[in-house]
Design a protein around this motif. Structure first.
Motif, PDB file in Angstrom:
ATOM      1  N   VAL A  78     -10.428 -29.322 -14.136  1.00 12.64           N
ATOM      2  CA  VAL A  78     -11.255 -28.324 -14.816  1.00 12.64           C
ATOM      3  C   VAL A  78     -12.257 -29.054 -15.701  1.00 12.64           C
ATOM      4  O   VAL A  78     -11.862 -29.830 -16.574  1.00 12.64           O
ATOM      5  N   PRO A  79     -13.557 -28.857 -15.492  1.00 17.70           N
ATOM      6  CA  PRO A  79     -14.561 -29.560 -16.299  1.00 17.70           C
ATOM      7  C   PRO A  79     -14.450 -29.213 -17.773  1.00 17.70           C
ATOM      8  O   PRO A  79     -13.898 -28.162 -18.132  1.00 17.70           O
ATOM      9  N   PRO A  80     -14.961 -30.077 -18.650  1.00 14.64           N
ATOM     10  CA  PRO A  80     -14.985 -29.758 -20.086  1.00 14.64           C
ATOM     11  C   PRO A  80     -15.651 -28.397 -20.311  1.00 14.64           C
ATOM     12  O   PRO A  80     -16.692 -28.102 -19.736  1.00 14.64           O
ATOM     13  N   GLY A  81     -15.011 -27.579 -21.122  1.00 13.77           N
ATOM     14  CA  GLY A  81     -15.542 -26.243 -21.362  1.00 13.77           C
ATOM     15  C   GLY A  81     -15.105 -25.225 -20.336  1.00 13.77           C
ATOM     16  O   GLY A  81     -15.439 -24.043 -20.441  1.00 13.77           O
ATOM     17  N   GLY A  82     -14.373 -25.681 -19.294  1.00  7.88           N
ATOM     18  CA  GLY A  82     -13.849 -24.760 -18.296  1.00  7.88           C
ATOM     19  C   GLY A  82     -14.749 -24.513 -17.107  1.00  7.88           C
ATOM     20  O   GLY A  82     -14.405 -23.744 -16.210  1.00  7.88           O
ATOM     21  N   GLY A  83     -15.922 -25.159 -17.054  1.00 12.14           N
ATOM     22  CA  GLY A  83     -16.829 -24.914 -15.943  1.00 12.14           C
ATOM     23  C   GLY A  83     -17.566 -23.592 -16.119  1.00 12.14           C
ATOM     24  O   GLY A  83     -17.332 -22.835 -17.059  1.00 12.14           O
ATOM     25  N   ARG A  84     -18.436 -23.293 -15.172  1.00 18.81           N
ATOM     26  CA  ARG A  84     -19.225 -22.067 -15.250  1.00 18.81           C
ATOM     27  C   ARG A  84     -19.074 -21.280 -13.958  1.00 18.81           C
ATOM     28  O   ARG A  84     -19.811 -21.511 -12.997  1.00 18.81           O
ATOM     29  N   PRO A  85     -18.100 -20.338 -13.900  1.00 18.24           N
ATOM     30  CA  PRO A  85     -17.948 -19.517 -12.692  1.00 18.24           C
ATOM     31  C   PRO A  85     -19.252 -18.789 -12.392  1.00 18.24           C
ATOM     32  O   PRO A  85     -19.920 -18.286 -13.293  1.00 18.24           O
ATOM     33  N   ASN A  86     -19.606 -18.750 -11.124  1.00 21.40           N
ATOM     34  CA  ASN A  86     -20.877 -18.154 -10.742  1.00 21.40           C
ATOM     35  C   ASN A  86     -20.839 -17.860  -9.252  1.00 21.40           C
ATOM     36  O   ASN A  86     -20.210 -18.596  -8.485  1.00 21.40           O
ATOM     37  N   ARG A  87     -21.484 -16.793  -8.823  1.00 23.03           N
ATOM     38  CA  ARG A  87     -21.636 -16.555  -7.390  1.00 23.03           C
ATOM     39  C   ARG A  87     -22.373 -17.742  -6.784  1.00 23.03           C
ATOM     40  O   ARG A  87     -23.296 -18.293  -7.387  1.00 23.03           O
ATOM     41  N   PHE A  88     -21.960 -18.126  -5.579  1.00 23.15           N
ATOM     42  CA  PHE A  88     -22.408 -19.415  -5.064  1.00 23.15           C
ATOM     43  C   PHE A  88     -23.925 -19.527  -4.928  1.00 23.15           C
ATOM     44  O   PHE A  88     -24.503 -20.573  -5.243  1.00 23.15           O
TER      45      PHE A  88
ATOM     46  N   GLN B 121     -26.172 -18.412  -6.698  1.00 24.06           N
ATOM     47  CA  GLN B 121     -26.790 -18.605  -8.010  1.00 24.06           C
ATOM     48  C   GLN B 121     -26.236 -19.830  -8.741  1.00 24.06           C
ATOM     49  O   GLN B 121     -26.637 -20.112  -9.873  1.00 24.06           O
ATOM     50  N   MET B 122     -25.378 -20.593  -8.107  1.00 23.81           N
ATOM     51  CA  MET B 122     -24.751 -21.731  -8.772  1.00 23.81           C
ATOM     52  C   MET B 122     -25.678 -22.949  -8.726  1.00 23.81           C
ATOM     53  O   MET B 122     -26.085 -23.385  -7.646  1.00 23.81           O
ATOM     54  N   PRO B 123     -26.040 -23.497  -9.881  1.00 29.02           N
ATOM     55  CA  PRO B 123     -26.895 -24.689  -9.884  1.00 29.02           C
ATOM     56  C   PRO B 123     -26.216 -25.839  -9.139  1.00 29.02           C
ATOM     57  O   PRO B 123     -24.993 -26.010  -9.231  1.00 29.02           O
ATOM     58  N   PRO B 124     -26.971 -26.639  -8.392  1.00 28.53           N
ATOM     59  CA  PRO B 124     -26.374 -27.738  -7.635  1.00 28.53           C
ATOM     60  C   PRO B 124     -25.537 -28.678  -8.492  1.00 28.53           C
ATOM     61  O   PRO B 124     -24.518 -29.188  -8.031  1.00 28.53           O
ATOM     62  N   GLU B 125     -25.943 -28.877  -9.752  1.00 31.42           N
ATOM     63  CA  GLU B 125     -25.165 -29.788 -10.592  1.00 31.42           C
ATOM     64  C   GLU B 125     -23.770 -29.228 -10.880  1.00 31.42           C
ATOM     65  O   GLU B 125     -22.816 -29.987 -11.103  1.00 31.42           O
ATOM     66  N   ASP B 126     -23.628 -27.894 -10.863  1.00 33.12           N
ATOM     67  CA  ASP B 126     -22.322 -27.296 -11.105  1.00 33.12           C
ATOM     68  C   ASP B 126     -21.383 -27.508  -9.927  1.00 33.12           C
ATOM     69  O   ASP B 126     -20.218 -27.856 -10.097  1.00 33.12           O
ATOM     70  N   TRP B 127     -21.887 -27.268  -8.698  1.00 28.87           N
ATOM     71  CA  TRP B 127     -20.980 -27.491  -7.572  1.00 28.87           C
ATOM     72  C   TRP B 127     -20.760 -28.968  -7.301  1.00 28.87           C
ATOM     73  O   TRP B 127     -19.688 -29.373  -6.842  1.00 28.87           O
ATOM     74  N   GLN B 128     -21.738 -29.803  -7.643  1.00 28.22           N
ATOM     75  CA  GLN B 128     -21.527 -31.239  -7.493  1.00 28.22           C
ATOM     76  C   GLN B 128     -20.446 -31.740  -8.454  1.00 28.22           C
ATOM     77  O   GLN B 128     -19.631 -32.610  -8.100  1.00 28.22           O
ATOM     78  N   LEU B 129     -20.404 -31.171  -9.644  1.00 29.69           N
ATOM     79  CA  LEU B 129     -19.361 -31.538 -10.602  1.00 29.69           C
ATOM     80  C   LEU B 129     -17.979 -31.202 -10.053  1.00 29.69           C
ATOM     81  O   LEU B 129     -17.031 -31.990 -10.198  1.00 29.69           O
ATOM     82  N   GLN B 130     -17.850 -30.046  -9.421  1.00 30.72           N
ATOM     83  CA  GLN B 130     -16.558 -29.687  -8.838  1.00 30.72           C
ATOM     84  C   GLN B 130     -16.153 -30.671  -7.735  1.00 30.72           C
ATOM     85  O   GLN B 130     -14.976 -31.058  -7.631  1.00 30.72           O
TER      86      GLN B 130
END
Length: 252
Positions: free
Chosen positions: A93-103, A105-114
């Motif tokens: 789980v990323p620091p802060g819990g990550g940012r759930p989002n419909r795919f 609309q998910m910024p590439p940096e968010d899914w790359q972090l996962q």
């Protein structure tokens, strides 16, 4: 060292990532109670050291090992010289819990972090520990996964689920590739765990009603499952995904 029945992991060195709190803390404590020396990893040195001290106060053996599992150089520096017998890849789980989002609309940096945290880090750490395990003829690799890997959920965790599913696929291959060398690899896919919200919160109560056993999972229960998989008693289990979820299908 021959393990004692009451301490089946005596003489083993375990690395638990993301062990400064929550499920990872429970895993580290259970492995130590079973006799393993535990390297307590966390992104925050204070959390890693606090859990290690807590384990030592309880009579176990542990030390803090703070590093970012997504940083290849940091992982190599921290782990490269250790003879890790048991790797529990729990950080997810990323620091802060990550940012759930419909795919879409998910910024590439968010899914790359996962992907970096839940797949690439597992691959990296496995590459670091497997050669020594194979040389010694014994090893255990345990991925802490999620029900989100096997069921689509409309809660904004598509990238998380995809990365966890990739980790489960890797585990299956590792178990088959390295089983002949005394190494087993398995995944524990968690359902809803304690810590998802405040007791009495209507949203949490609704989630609990969806769990057939009527409660959330506890960190110690995951820890005990890890002890079993890491012990000789669990040695027949290899290349498997085991769901710890009380009968529910919802993800962690």
């Amino acid at each position: 060292m021959e393990p004692h029945a009451a301490r089946p992991l005596e003489g083993r060195l375990a690395l638990v990532t993301g062990a400064g709190q929550g499920v990872g803390r429970g895993i580290a404590s259970c492995l130590a109670a079973a006799g393993a020396t535990v390297a307590v990893n966390d992104l925050a040195p204070t959390r890693a050291d606090a859990v290690a001290a807590e384990i030592r106060d309880a009579g176990g053996d542990a030390f803090g090992l703070a590093f970012d599992v997504t940083d290849a150089d940091a992982a190599q520096t921290a782990v490269g010289d250790l003879e890790i017998d048991i790797l529990v890849n729990n950080a997810g789980v990323p620091p802060g819990g990550g940012r759930p989002n419909r795919f879409a609309q998910m910024p590439p940096e968010d899914w790359q972090l996962q992907i970096d945290l839940n797949l690439a880090a597992l691959m990296r750490l496995a590459q670091l520990v497997i050669p020594g395990q194979a040389e010694r003829g014994w090893g255990r690799i345990i991925q802490i996964s999620s029900g989100a890997s096997s069921r689509g959920l409309a809660i904004g965790v598509a990238a998380y689920g995809a990365a966890k599913a990739g980790g489960e696929a890797l585990i299956r291959h590792l178990g088959v590739e390295y089983g002949p060398e005394g190494i087993t690899a398995n995944s524990l896919a968690l359902g809803l765990m304690e810590g998802v919200g405040r007791a009495g919160d209507p949203a949490v109560d609704r989630l609990i009603r969806g769990v057939p056993i009527g409660r959330l999972g506890r960190p110690q229960e995951v820890g005990e499952a890890c002890v079993w998989l890491a012990s000789e008693a669990g040695g027949l289990v290899n290349a498997q995904v085991i769901h710890l979820n009380g009968g529910t299908v919802f993800g962690r």
